[in-house]
Design an enzyme around this catalytic site. Structure first.
Site, PDB file in Angstrom:
ATOM      1  N   LYS A  14       0.836  -1.212   0.000  1.00 34.84           N
ATOM      2  CA  LYS A  14       0.000   0.000   0.000  1.00 34.84           C
ATOM      3  C   LYS A  14       0.871   1.264   0.000  1.00 34.84           C
ATOM      4  O   LYS A  14       0.648   2.175  -0.796  1.00 34.84           O
ATOM      5  CB  LYS A  14      -0.927   0.021   1.233  1.00 34.84           C
ATOM      6  CG  LYS A  14      -1.864  -1.173   1.315  1.00 34.84           C
ATOM      7  CD  LYS A  14      -2.830  -1.063   2.489  1.00 34.84           C
ATOM      8  CE  LYS A  14      -2.184  -1.189   3.855  1.00 34.84           C
ATOM      9  NZ  LYS A  14      -1.594  -2.514   4.157  1.00 34.84           N
ATOM     10  N   ARG A  89     -10.457   0.455   7.662  1.00 35.24           N
ATOM     11  CA  ARG A  89     -10.097  -0.921   8.012  1.00 35.24           C
ATOM     12  C   ARG A  89     -11.272  -1.666   8.628  1.00 35.24           C
ATOM     13  O   ARG A  89     -11.134  -2.851   8.953  1.00 35.24           O
ATOM     14  CB  ARG A  89      -8.958  -0.908   9.034  1.00 35.24           C
ATOM     15  CG  ARG A  89      -7.579  -0.918   8.420  1.00 35.24           C
ATOM     16  CD  ARG A  89      -6.590  -0.714   9.556  1.00 35.24           C
ATOM     17  NE  ARG A  89      -5.410  -1.510   9.426  1.00 35.24           N
ATOM     18  CZ  ARG A  89      -4.260  -1.075   8.892  1.00 35.24           C
ATOM     19  NH1 ARG A  89      -4.153   0.126   8.416  1.00 35.24           N
ATOM     20  NH2 ARG A  89      -3.222  -1.861   8.851  1.00 35.24           N
ATOM     21  N   ARG A 128      11.672  -6.279   5.723  1.00 36.91           N
ATOM     22  CA  ARG A 128      11.632  -4.856   6.054  1.00 36.91           C
ATOM     23  C   ARG A 128      12.021  -4.633   7.522  1.00 36.91           C
ATOM     24  O   ARG A 128      12.695  -3.665   7.852  1.00 36.91           O
ATOM     25  CB  ARG A 128      10.224  -4.290   5.807  1.00 36.91           C
ATOM     26  CG  ARG A 128      10.181  -2.779   6.033  1.00 36.91           C
ATOM     27  CD  ARG A 128       8.830  -2.186   5.762  1.00 36.91           C
ATOM     28  NE  ARG A 128       7.859  -2.654   6.752  1.00 36.91           N
ATOM     29  CZ  ARG A 128       6.563  -2.403   6.687  1.00 36.91           C
ATOM     30  NH1 ARG A 128       6.069  -1.725   5.664  1.00 36.91           N
ATOM     31  NH2 ARG A 128       5.753  -2.853   7.620  1.00 36.91           N
ATOM     32  N   ARG A 134      10.345  -0.585  12.802  1.00 39.18           N
ATOM     33  CA  ARG A 134       8.927  -0.663  13.189  1.00 39.18           C
ATOM     34  C   ARG A 134       8.733  -1.754  14.231  1.00 39.18           C
ATOM     35  O   ARG A 134       9.100  -2.900  14.005  1.00 39.18           O
ATOM     36  CB  ARG A 134       8.049  -0.908  11.939  1.00 39.18           C
ATOM     37  CG  ARG A 134       7.577   0.408  11.336  1.00 39.18           C
ATOM     38  CD  ARG A 134       6.719   0.194  10.128  1.00 39.18           C
ATOM     39  NE  ARG A 134       5.476  -0.534  10.400  1.00 39.18           N
ATOM     40  CZ  ARG A 134       4.461  -0.573   9.557  1.00 39.18           C
ATOM     41  NH1 ARG A 134       4.531   0.071   8.397  1.00 39.18           N
ATOM     42  NH2 ARG A 134       3.368  -1.256   9.851  1.00 39.18           N
ATOM     43  N   ARG A 145      -1.319  -9.192  13.068  1.00 39.48           N
ATOM     44  CA  ARG A 145      -1.809  -8.228  12.072  1.00 39.48           C
ATOM     45  C   ARG A 145      -2.555  -8.955  10.953  1.00 39.48           C
ATOM     46  O   ARG A 145      -3.599  -8.486  10.480  1.00 39.48           O
ATOM     47  CB  ARG A 145      -0.637  -7.422  11.490  1.00 39.48           C
ATOM     48  CG  ARG A 145      -0.089  -6.382  12.464  1.00 39.48           C
ATOM     49  CD  ARG A 145       1.335  -6.006  12.150  1.00 39.48           C
ATOM     50  NE  ARG A 145       1.516  -5.254  10.928  1.00 39.48           N
ATOM     51  CZ  ARG A 145       2.685  -5.111  10.304  1.00 39.48           C
ATOM     52  NH1 ARG A 145       3.780  -5.682  10.789  1.00 39.48           N
ATOM     53  NH2 ARG A 145       2.763  -4.401   9.207  1.00 39.48           N
TER      54      ARG A 145
HETATM   55  P1  AP5 Z   1       4.677  -1.611   1.996  1.00 41.17           P
HETATM   56  O1  AP5 Z   1       4.466  -0.795   0.785  1.00 41.17           O
HETATM   57  O2  AP5 Z   1       5.270  -0.969   3.191  1.00 41.17           O
HETATM   58  O3  AP5 Z   1       3.307  -2.371   2.373  1.00 41.17           O
HETATM   59  P2  AP5 Z   1       2.078  -1.878   3.208  1.00 41.17           P
HETATM   60  O4  AP5 Z   1       0.892  -2.549   2.631  1.00 41.17           O
HETATM   61  O5  AP5 Z   1       2.081  -0.380   3.306  1.00 41.17           O
HETATM   62  O6  AP5 Z   1       2.448  -2.549   4.601  1.00 41.17           O
HETATM   63  P3  AP5 Z   1       2.313  -2.008   6.068  1.00 41.17           P
HETATM   64  O7  AP5 Z   1       3.155  -2.882   6.939  1.00 41.17           O
HETATM   65  O8  AP5 Z   1       2.544  -0.543   6.149  1.00 41.17           O
HETATM   66  O9  AP5 Z   1       0.795  -2.333   6.330  1.00 41.17           O
HETATM   67  P4  AP5 Z   1      -0.021  -2.333   7.610  1.00 41.17           P
HETATM   68  O10 AP5 Z   1      -1.398  -2.291   7.102  1.00 41.17           O
HETATM   69  O11 AP5 Z   1       0.311  -3.453   8.522  1.00 41.17           O
HETATM   70  O12 AP5 Z   1       0.509  -1.050   8.420  1.00 41.17           O
HETATM   71  P5  AP5 Z   1      -0.073   0.367   8.741  1.00 41.17           P
HETATM   72  O13 AP5 Z   1       1.052   1.287   8.883  1.00 41.17           O
HETATM   73  O14 AP5 Z   1      -1.192   0.711   7.850  1.00 41.17           O
HETATM   74  O15 AP5 Z   1       5.559  -2.870   1.566  1.00 41.17           O
HETATM   75  C1  AP5 Z   1       6.006  -3.805   2.530  1.00 41.17           C
HETATM   76  C2  AP5 Z   1       7.440  -4.234   2.202  1.00 41.17           C
HETATM   77  O16 AP5 Z   1       7.429  -4.960   0.978  1.00 41.17           O
HETATM   78  C3  AP5 Z   1       8.402  -3.059   1.996  1.00 41.17           C
HETATM   79  O17 AP5 Z   1       9.649  -3.384   2.530  1.00 41.17           O
HETATM   80  C4  AP5 Z   1       8.467  -2.908   0.469  1.00 41.17           C
HETATM   81  O18 AP5 Z   1       9.682  -2.376   0.042  1.00 41.17           O
HETATM   82  C5  AP5 Z   1       8.271  -4.331   0.006  1.00 41.17           C
HETATM   83  N1  AP5 Z   1       7.577  -4.416  -1.290  1.00 41.17           N
HETATM   84  C6  AP5 Z   1       6.570  -3.609  -1.751  1.00 41.17           C
HETATM   85  N2  AP5 Z   1       6.159  -4.006  -2.975  1.00 41.17           N
HETATM   86  C7  AP5 Z   1       6.921  -5.084  -3.296  1.00 41.17           C
HETATM   87  C8  AP5 Z   1       6.969  -5.933  -4.435  1.00 41.17           C
HETATM   88  N3  AP5 Z   1       6.155  -5.755  -5.483  1.00 41.17           N
HETATM   89  N4  AP5 Z   1       7.844  -6.951  -4.422  1.00 41.17           N
HETATM   90  C9  AP5 Z   1       8.694  -7.141  -3.363  1.00 41.17           C
HETATM   91  N5  AP5 Z   1       8.701  -6.362  -2.244  1.00 41.17           N
HETATM   92  C10 AP5 Z   1       7.830  -5.351  -2.221  1.00 41.17           C
HETATM   93  O19 AP5 Z   1      -0.714   0.114  10.196  1.00 41.17           O
HETATM   94  C11 AP5 Z   1       0.103  -0.197  11.306  1.00 41.17           C
HETATM   95  C12 AP5 Z   1      -0.760  -0.340  12.549  1.00 41.17           C
HETATM   96  O20 AP5 Z   1      -1.383   0.918  12.861  1.00 41.17           O
HETATM   97  C13 AP5 Z   1      -1.928  -1.326  12.450  1.00 41.17           C
HETATM   98  O21 AP5 Z   1      -1.541  -2.648  12.741  1.00 41.17           O
HETATM   99  C14 AP5 Z   1      -2.885  -0.768  13.513  1.00 41.17           C
HETATM  100  O22 AP5 Z   1      -2.463  -1.105  14.795  1.00 41.17           O
HETATM  101  C15 AP5 Z   1      -2.705   0.733  13.337  1.00 41.17           C
HETATM  102  N6  AP5 Z   1      -3.638   1.319  12.348  1.00 41.17           N
HETATM  103  C16 AP5 Z   1      -3.302   1.932  11.166  1.00 41.17           C
HETATM  104  N7  AP5 Z   1      -4.397   2.344  10.506  1.00 41.17           N
HETATM  105  C17 AP5 Z   1      -5.456   1.995  11.279  1.00 41.17           C
HETATM  106  C18 AP5 Z   1      -6.868   2.114  11.111  1.00 41.17           C
HETATM  107  N8  AP5 Z   1      -7.402   2.671  10.011  1.00 41.17           N
HETATM  108  N9  AP5 Z   1      -7.670   1.629  12.097  1.00 41.17           N
HETATM  109  C19 AP5 Z   1      -7.156   1.069  13.220  1.00 41.17           C
HETATM  110  N10 AP5 Z   1      -5.828   0.913  13.417  1.00 41.17           N
HETATM  111  C20 AP5 Z   1      -4.980   1.356  12.468  1.00 41.17           C
HETATM  112 MG    MG Z   2       2.135   1.015   4.889  1.00 39.08          MG
END
Ligand code: AP5
Ligand code: MG
Length: 190
Positions: A14, A89, A128, A134, A145
């Site tokens: 994402k 979410r 990562r 993180r 997660r």
């Molecule tokens: P990346 O692009 O970082 O993926 P992502 O989908 O953004 O992953 P996140 O870990 O950020 O998702 P998340 O939903 O767990 O975290 P968030 O911060 O939203 O890519 C991942 C890795 O893969 C990178 O190293 C990248 O380089 C690599 N990659 C990318 N594309 C690739 C490809 N094609 N091939 C190979 N490698 C690749 O949320 C974190 C926490 O915050 C949640 O757990 C929750 O506690 C809280 N939170 C956030 N939003 C909410 C909400 N709306 N409601 C309630 N709690 C929330």
């Molecule tokens: Mg992200």
């Protein structure tokens, strides 16, 4: 206005794809995960509450997130459009987003659902985690997660299918290949 929800499991790309979409289409980016990490770093009241949830891989309560999002959205007035990354979410979050946008004479234009299999997600996040700093990029929290994603977040796909806004994208391949697939979907709506 072009408002894009980018959706998918943890590690589905994402954030990575958001960066490319922003450059190509000149959109603003709202990542609730990034906002929460900034709040936690600054040690704000919200950050202190959020920390327990994020560390365990659980969702921060809807009321807190919706309130936080409304404030961030109001800071983006005059923008060409917004990419919502990691929000909504849950169904209440999706309903709140619709209401917030409608009140501002806008709506979600499309939802992009990145599909990646579980082994690949885990590998990406562990990789990562070696340098991201993180707190949630460790195997136990990654598993929580993913569980929360399947039980609480994945059902939202159905909500956007009903709204006629859902676009499934294969999230495996090179970053550029995936971006090309996303661009095709966005271009339909320009
Ligand atoms: P990346 O692009 O970082 O993926 P992502 O989908 O953004 O992953 P996140 O870990 O950020 O998702 P998340 O939903 O767990 O975290 P968030 O911060 O939203 O890519 C991942 C890795 O893969 C990178 O190293 C990248 O380089 C690599 N990659 C990318 N594309 C690739 C490809 N094609 N091939 C190979 N490698 C690749 O949320 C974190 C926490 O915050 C949640 O757990 C929750 O506690 C809280 N939170 C956030 N939003 C909410 C909400 N709306 N409601 C309630 N709690 C929330
Ligand atoms: Mg992200």
């Amino acid at each position: 206005m072009l408002n894009v929800v980018i959706f998918g499991a943890p590690g589905s790309g994402k954030g990575t794809q958001s960066d490319l979409i922003i450059k190509e289409f000149g959109l603003d980016h709202i990542s609730t995960g990034d906002v929460l990490r900034a709040e936690m770093k600054e040690g704000t009241e919200l950050g202190k509450i959020a920390n327990d949830y994020v560390a365990k891989g659980q969702l921060v309560p809807d009321e807190l997130i919706i309130d936080m999002l409304a404030k961030v959205l109001d800071g983006k007035k005059g923008s060409k459009g917004v990419i919502f990354d990691g929000f909504p979410r849950t169904i209440p979050q999706a309903e709140a987003l619709k209401k917030m946008l409608n009140e501002r004479d806008m709506d979600v234009t499309l939802m992009i659902n990145l599909h990646v299999e579980e082994d690949e997600l885990i590998n990406r996040l562990l990789e990562r985690g070696k340098k991201s700093g993180r707190q949630d990029d460790n195997i136990d929290t990654i598993k929580s997660r993913l569980e929360i994603y399947h039980s609480k977040t994945a059902p939202l796909a159905e909500y956007y299918i009903k709204e006629g806004k859902h676009h499934a994208i294969k999230g495996v391949g090179t970053i550029e290949e995936i971006f090309e697939r996303i661009k095709e979907k966005i271009n339909i709506h320009l």
